[in-house]
Design a protein around this motif. Structure first.
Motif, PDB file in Angstrom:
ATOM      1  N   GLY A 273       0.893  -1.073   0.066  1.00  0.00           N
ATOM      2  CA  GLY A 273       0.019  -0.145   0.015  1.00  0.00           C
ATOM      3  C   GLY A 273       0.769   1.233   0.111  1.00  0.00           C
ATOM      4  N   LEU A 274       2.136   1.209   0.108  1.00  0.00           N
ATOM      5  CA  LEU A 274       2.904   2.367   0.059  1.00  0.00           C
ATOM      6  C   LEU A 274       3.252   2.820  -1.434  1.00  0.00           C
ATOM      7  N   SER A 275       3.065   4.069  -1.474  1.00  0.00           N
ATOM      8  CA  SER A 275       3.429   4.576  -3.038  1.00  0.00           C
ATOM      9  C   SER A 275       5.012   4.459  -3.440  1.00  0.00           C
ATOM     10  N   GLU A 276       5.064   4.374  -4.599  1.00  0.00           N
ATOM     11  CA  GLU A 276       6.321   4.118  -5.310  1.00  0.00           C
ATOM     12  C   GLU A 276       7.426   5.343  -4.633  1.00  0.00           C
ATOM     13  N   ARG A 277       6.777   6.426  -4.564  1.00  0.00           N
ATOM     14  CA  ARG A 277       7.715   7.724  -4.114  1.00  0.00           C
ATOM     15  C   ARG A 277       8.114   7.412  -2.788  1.00  0.00           C
ATOM     16  N   GLU A 278       7.069   6.973  -1.705  1.00  0.00           N
ATOM     17  CA  GLU A 278       7.373   6.680  -0.316  1.00  0.00           C
ATOM     18  C   GLU A 278       8.497   5.625  -0.240  1.00  0.00           C
ATOM     19  N   ALA A 279       8.237   4.643  -0.961  1.00  0.00           N
ATOM     20  CA  ALA A 279       9.089   3.360  -1.148  1.00  0.00           C
ATOM     21  C   ALA A 279      10.530   3.685  -1.432  1.00  0.00           C
ATOM     22  N   ARG A 280      10.721   4.416  -2.567  1.00  0.00           N
ATOM     23  CA  ARG A 280      12.120   4.628  -2.897  1.00  0.00           C
ATOM     24  C   ARG A 280      12.774   5.789  -2.030  1.00  0.00           C
ATOM     25  N   ALA A 281      11.967   6.627  -1.544  1.00  0.00           N
ATOM     26  CA  ALA A 281      12.601   7.467  -0.566  1.00  0.00           C
ATOM     27  C   ALA A 281      13.047   6.849   0.857  1.00  0.00           C
ATOM     28  N   THR A 282      12.291   5.920   1.191  1.00  0.00           N
ATOM     29  CA  THR A 282      12.705   5.048   2.460  1.00  0.00           C
ATOM     30  C   THR A 282      13.815   4.186   2.080  1.00  0.00           C
ATOM     31  N   ILE A 283      14.012   3.497   0.775  1.00  0.00           N
ATOM     32  CA  ILE A 283      15.138   2.633   0.370  1.00  0.00           C
ATOM     33  C   ILE A 283      16.493   3.660   0.399  1.00  0.00           C
ATOM     34  N   ALA A 284      16.216   4.867  -0.183  1.00  0.00           N
ATOM     35  CA  ALA A 284      17.224   5.740  -0.663  1.00  0.00           C
ATOM     36  C   ALA A 284      17.938   6.281   1.166  1.00  0.00           C
ATOM     37  N   SER A 285      16.929   6.416   1.892  1.00  0.00           N
ATOM     38  CA  SER A 285      17.241   6.805   3.300  1.00  0.00           C
ATOM     39  C   SER A 285      18.271   5.600   3.887  1.00  0.00           C
ATOM     40  N   ALA A 286      17.849   4.475   3.693  1.00  0.00           N
ATOM     41  CA  ALA A 286      18.409   3.070   4.400  1.00  0.00           C
ATOM     42  C   ALA A 286      19.988   3.234   3.833  1.00  0.00           C
ATOM     43  N   ALA A 287      19.830   3.377   2.378  1.00  0.00           N
ATOM     44  CA  ALA A 287      21.402   3.505   1.713  1.00  0.00           C
ATOM     45  C   ALA A 287      22.128   4.538   2.460  1.00  0.00           C
ATOM     46  N   ARG A 288      21.772   5.773   2.580  1.00  0.00           N
ATOM     47  CA  ARG A 288      22.531   6.832   3.117  1.00  0.00           C
ATOM     48  C   ARG A 288      23.037   6.207   4.396  1.00  0.00           C
ATOM     49  N   MET A 289      21.877   5.757   5.253  1.00  0.00           N
ATOM     50  CA  MET A 289      22.281   5.551   6.604  1.00  0.00           C
ATOM     51  C   MET A 289      23.285   4.280   6.816  1.00  0.00           C
ATOM     52  N   THR A 290      23.400   3.573   5.815  1.00  0.00           N
ATOM     53  CA  THR A 290      24.536   2.539   5.589  1.00  0.00           C
ATOM     54  C   THR A 290      25.488   2.856   4.995  1.00  0.00           C
ATOM     55  N   GLY A 291      25.776   4.088   4.566  1.00  0.00           N
ATOM     56  CA  GLY A 291      27.246   4.610   4.015  1.00  0.00           C
ATOM     57  C   GLY A 291      27.297   4.259   2.623  1.00  0.00           C
ATOM     58  N   HIS A 292      26.059   4.034   1.810  1.00  0.00           N
ATOM     59  CA  HIS A 292      25.915   3.905   0.425  1.00  0.00           C
ATOM     60  C   HIS A 292      25.087   4.850  -0.282  1.00  0.00           C
ATOM     61  N   GLN A 293      25.585   5.180  -1.580  1.00  0.00           N
ATOM     62  CA  GLN A 293      24.686   6.059  -2.237  1.00  0.00           C
ATOM     63  C   GLN A 293      23.538   5.504  -3.106  1.00  0.00           C
ATOM     64  N   PRO A 294      22.408   5.954  -2.838  1.00  0.00           N
ATOM     65  CA  PRO A 294      21.256   5.183  -3.601  1.00  0.00           C
ATOM     66  C   PRO A 294      21.469   5.373  -5.167  1.00  0.00           C
TER      67      PRO A 294
END
Length: 294
Positions: A273-294
């Motif tokens: 039920g998440l929107s694609e924008r929400e999902a990709r923003a959350t995954i990008a945030s996880a990438a930054r938090m783990t030291g990776h560039q989305p």
């Protein structure tokens, strides 16, 4: 009402209005630290659907009444003239506040426990607002990303450490309770809440329960671990979706399969039920938090 109670209510309102000027949403609290206004639905049968969070237009919905609007705050306190404190809602913009409650009543050394966690997971608690409790405990104020939901927990991080996140509140400095007054620690009054260290943030959004098998809408990246992470996201219920997606994405990047799982995780999130924008923003945030560039 006794003069001292009137004075406490007046002071609590003044402190609450001051907090609201800083963008912190507040509610009146009683001396027991509980919301001062009782639920207007307390005598009604349990609803078959979702509980009312203020849609009825009446006061008494706890943290869901929280506001930064001065006229509304005054109305809340006028409806609760016995209030002697105020609560600050966590998880709301602009700060998305996270409270780290270091308790002293449990007989454990929560400050030492936090230091040990910091050493083990390689993070440092930044200079931030610290509020002292009447019992000698401390509340550390941190901020979180807008796309991450930090849940409330008690003792899960370590004995004596409670977390106040979305749907929770912190007792504001200047509040008077039956045990004493909450005060801002010297040297922190001028500070604003500091960002939560990424390593600590990852500890605060663990899996809510083990993943259950679920149909996979698209073929995930090779490997059982990738499939398990996708299934974990698929089994999320409303209120868990961002948290589960963030946790799964963090684990994926930490295990070197983050880029390969971006699309499968996104599709799994869309399926919940998440929107694609929400999902990709959350995954990008996880990438930054783990030291990776989305």
């Amino acid at each position: 009402m006794a003069t001292t109670d009137r004075q406490a209510t007046t002071l609590a309102l003044a402190h609450a209005l001051s907090a609201a000027e800083r963008g912190l949403a507040v509610i009146p609290l009683s001396r027991t630290k509980l919301p001062a206004l009782r639920s207007p639905h307390r005598d009604e049968p349990d609803p078959a659907g979702p509980r009312c969070h203020g849609e009825c237009g009446r006061f008494g919905h706890g943290v869901y009444d929280a506001s930064t609007d001065p006229p509304r705050i005054r109305e809340l306190f006028a409806a609760a003239p016995w209030a002697t404190g105020y609560g600050i809602a966590c998880g709301l913009p602009p700060y998305h506040l996270i409270g780290v409650d270091l308790d002293t009543k449990s007989g454990t050394d929560s400050s030492t426990a936090l230091r040990e966690l910091a050493l083990r997971h390689l993070f440092t608690i930044p200079e931030t607002v610290v509020v002292r409790t009447p019992s000698g405990g401390r509340h550390l104020w941190l901020t979180g990303p807008p796309d991450i939901v930090v849940p409330n927990s008690a003792g899960r991080l370590a004995p004596g450490i409670d977390i106040r996140g979305a749907g929770g509140y912190l007792v504001g400095p200047g509040s008077r309770t039956e045990h004493g007054v909450y005060t801002t620690a010297p040297g922190t009054t001028h500070l604003t809440p500091a960002p939560c260290p990424p390593s600590l943030l990852r500890l605060l959004v663990p899996p809510l329960r083990p993943p259950h098998p679920a149909p996979i809408p698209a073929s995930p990246a090779p490997g059982d671990h990738g499939r398990g992470l996708v299934q974990f996201v698929l089994s999320a219920h409303e209120g868990q979706r961002n948290t589960r997606l963030f946790w799964a994405a963090c684990r994926a990047y930490e295990n070197g399969i983050g880029p390969a799982l971006v699309d499968p995780l996104t599709e799994a999130a869309l399926n919940t039920g998440l929107s694609e924008r929400e999902a990709r923003a959350t995954i990008a945030s996880a990438a930054r938090m783990t030291g990776h560039q989305p």
